[in-house]
Structures are given as C-alpha cells and as structure tokens.
Design an enzyme around this catalytic site. Structure first.
Site, PDB file in Angstrom:
ATOM      1  N   ASP A  46       0.811  -1.214   0.000  1.00 36.74           N
ATOM      2  CA  ASP A  46       0.000   0.000   0.000  1.00 36.74           C
ATOM      3  C   ASP A  46       0.846   1.268   0.000  1.00 36.74           C
ATOM      4  OD1 ASP A  46       0.935  -0.524   2.556  1.00 36.74           O
ATOM      5  OD2 ASP A  46      -1.028  -0.856   3.430  1.00 36.74           O
TER       6      ASP A  46
ATOM      7  N   ASP B  75      -7.567  -3.125  14.139  1.00 37.96           N
ATOM      8  CA  ASP B  75      -8.932  -3.478  13.728  1.00 37.96           C
ATOM      9  C   ASP B  75      -8.941  -4.693  12.800  1.00 37.96           C
ATOM     10  OD1 ASP B  75      -7.914  -2.447  11.370  1.00 37.96           O
ATOM     11  OD2 ASP B  75      -9.324  -0.788  11.225  1.00 37.96           O
TER      12      ASP B  75
ATOM     13  N   HIS C 293      -7.086  -5.199  10.092  1.00 38.91           N
ATOM     14  CA  HIS C 293      -6.873  -4.989   8.653  1.00 38.91           C
ATOM     15  C   HIS C 293      -5.568  -5.608   8.157  1.00 38.91           C
ATOM     16  CE1 HIS C 293      -4.906  -0.848   9.676  1.00 38.91           C
ATOM     17  NE2 HIS C 293      -3.947  -1.725   9.467  1.00 38.91           N
TER      18      HIS C 293
ATOM     19  N   GLU D 276      -9.812  -2.141   5.462  1.00 39.97           N
ATOM     20  CA  GLU D 276     -10.455  -1.869   6.742  1.00 39.97           C
ATOM     21  C   GLU D 276     -11.709  -2.740   6.911  1.00 39.97           C
ATOM     22  OE1 GLU D 276      -8.667  -0.238   8.576  1.00 39.97           O
ATOM     23  OE2 GLU D 276      -8.047   1.720   7.830  1.00 39.97           O
TER      24      GLU D 276
HETATM   25  C1  F6R Z   1       1.391  -1.400   6.077  1.00 40.55           C
HETATM   26  C2  F6R Z   1       0.202  -2.233   6.217  1.00 40.55           C
HETATM   27  C3  F6R Z   1      -0.614  -2.228   7.476  1.00 40.55           C
HETATM   28  C4  F6R Z   1       0.225  -2.549   8.707  1.00 40.55           C
HETATM   29  C5  F6R Z   1      -0.643  -2.575   9.965  1.00 40.55           C
HETATM   30  C6  F6R Z   1       0.184  -2.779  11.209  1.00 40.55           C
HETATM   31  O1  F6R Z   1       1.964  -1.576   4.796  1.00 40.55           O
HETATM   32  O2  F6R Z   1      -0.116  -2.911   5.300  1.00 40.55           O
HETATM   33  O3  F6R Z   1      -1.644  -3.167   7.341  1.00 40.55           O
HETATM   34  O4  F6R Z   1       0.845  -3.792   8.521  1.00 40.55           O
HETATM   35  O5  F6R Z   1      -1.345  -1.383  10.086  1.00 40.55           O
HETATM   36  O6  F6R Z   1       1.016  -1.675  11.404  1.00 40.55           O
HETATM   37  P1  F6R Z   1       2.169  -1.700  12.502  1.00 40.55           P
HETATM   38  O7  F6R Z   1       3.142  -2.726  12.077  1.00 40.55           O
HETATM   39  O8  F6R Z   1       2.765  -0.310  12.469  1.00 40.55           O
HETATM   40  O9  F6R Z   1       1.516  -2.025  13.780  1.00 40.55           O
END
Ligand code: F6R
Length: 261
Positions: free
Chosen positions: A67, A136, A138, A143
């Site tokens: 992303d 959440d 994701h 989301e």
């Molecule tokens: C980032 C992504 C997100 C993160 C998730 C966890 O490329 O795809 O899904 O993996 O938000 O983020 P952290 O590792 O910062 O807790």
C-alpha cells in the site's frame, strides 16, 4: 495456518528473517510482497545484516508493497516509498526499478490500481507476501467492511487507522485520508503469506484472524482460506488465542519431523 509463537519481538523478527532468507536463497528471483509499519522493521534490519555479513543477494529480486498513501510524494518522509528506502532498499543490492509501491500521485487512480495488479501478474505473481495486522484486523489498508474479494483499489482510511498512524505525523490532520492498497483477494493469491504480529494491542485482532469467523469485519480472517499461511506472533500478541497450547504442541511435533518436511 502454521502458527509460531515467540517470546518477544526480537525472536519474532529472527524467525521471520529465517523464512524470508531461505526463500531468497531457494529462488534468487523471488517476487517478494512487502509491508510497512513498525512490525516488519526488525525483519528488514535482519535482511540488511544478512546482505552485509553473508552477502545475501537481492540483485534479482522483485518487490511489491501492499500500500501507499494518496497524495504523498515518494520523498515525503511519511510516504511508504520513503520508509522502504530507509529501512531496506537503500542498504541492499536491489535494483530500485525492481521495487514497486502503488503510486499515490497517479492521476487516474482507478486505472492505476488495475495497472498495479497487472504488474504483479506480469512479474509472475507474488511468491511470499509479508504482512502486518492492524488493531482493527486490517491487512494492507483493507479496513473492516472491505470485501474479501477486493483487488487493488483506492480506499478511505478508517478513523482508528488515522489515529494509529498519526504518531508518525506532526498532527492527526496531516495523515492522508486515502490510500491505494492491494485487496484481500490480491493478497490471497500470493503463494505464501507471512503474517507478523507483536504486542498486546494486536491480541484481539490476531485472535479474530486465526480463530474467529471469516468475515469482512476483520479482513485478516481471510487468511484462514490461504493454503500456505504462516503467522509469527510474540507472546503478547498471541495472549488471547484459545488454542495456544495446541499451536505450541504442533510446533514441537513439527520440529521432530522437520527433516522430512
Ligand atoms: C502497512 C500495512 C498495514 C500494517 C498494519 C500494522 O503496509 O499494510 O496493514 O501492517 O497497520 O502496522 P504496525 O506494524 O505499524 O503495527
């Protein structure tokens, strides 16, 4: 799903690095899917170390990130391109033109998303996709409420995600409201998925991912449908798993017959 529970973040990163390094050694032209965020930073540090100290070769690798924020230029300090360069790409011998992140500045976003999918297909599909999980539940920026059949698309970030990610920006108002993300279906098409989870704040989401019903309300639960998914979680993230003892037991049993797997 293979579930590996580690004592802490460092061991989680060690185990993840072992898997990624073994895949790169087995297939030097691996197509590797990558994630940003705090969780994979330890993994990336270990890949850099393996390059420096053991000469791990990235010259034939192709990467695709999950992303990118819409509206941030690649040299913006909070763009995911900037993150990837700083944590990994600038320190290994990968060809930058083989590293791909969605282009958050693309003019025609709908068309661009289709193009990103096509680029993945033209590269032969993703061999190994590294994933983190949001509080959440994701994956990428998929989301709660996102279709489990989704493909790369433009999405609006959920308020919880904006809140979580605001720690990297000067204020919450500066967090972009939109992103391009690979969809759940695109992620499920990777040949192997490697989900990392660390810390108590991820425990509820991880329980839903592994043991909950498969639901678009927790998009990571779609990984239950993947035939080759590995989850590496530290004890804090794994603390709410009902079948924790069983997963540990399976890991021990696997190590007994590892030479035959
Ligand atoms: C980032 C992504 C997100 C993160 C998730 C966890 O490329 O795809 O899904 O993996 O938000 O983020 P952290 O590792 O910062 O807790």
């Amino acid at each position: 799903m293979e579930i590996i529970v580690t004592t802490d973040y460092e061991e989680m990163s060690d185990r993840a690095a072992e898997i990624v390094i073994a895949e790169i050694r087995a297939k030097p032209n691996l197509v590797l899917g990558l994630a940003t965020g705090s969780t994979p930073e330890g993994l990336y540090a270990r890949l850099v170390k393996a390059h420096r100290e053991q000469g791990l070769d990235f010259s034939r690798l192709t990467t695709f990130n999950l992303d990118e924020y819409v509206g941030l230029a690649p040299d913006h300090e909070q763009s995911y391109r900037y993150f990837m360069n700083r944590h990994l790409f600038d320190h290994i011998n990968i060809r930058k033109d083989n590293t791909h992140l969605p282009d958050g500045l693309a003019r025609d976003l709908g068309r661009y998303c289709r193009r990103y999918e096509q680029m993945i297909r033209e590269a032969g599909g993703i061999d190994l996709q590294v994933l983190g999980i949001g509080r959440d539940g994701h994956l990428g920026f998929n989301e709660p409420g996102t279709s489990l059949a989704s493909r790369t698309q433009l999405v609006a970030l959920a308020p919880e995600t904006i809140e979580d990610n605001s720690r990297f920006f000067r204020s919450k108002d500066q967090v972009p409201r939109f992103a391009i993300t690979m969809g759940i279906q695109s992620i499920l098409e990777a040949r192997r998925c490697l989900l990392l989870a660390s810390g108590a704040s991820k425990a509820t989401a991880l329980k839903g991912c592994i043991e909950g019903p498969i639901t678009s309300m927790l998009t990571a639960s779609a990984l239950q449908l993947h035939p080759n998914a590995v989850v590496i979680a530290d004890e804090a993230a794994a603390s709410k798993l009902e079948r924790l003892d069983y997963y540990r037991w399976v890991q021990e049993a696997r190590s007994e017959i590892a030479h035959r797997l």
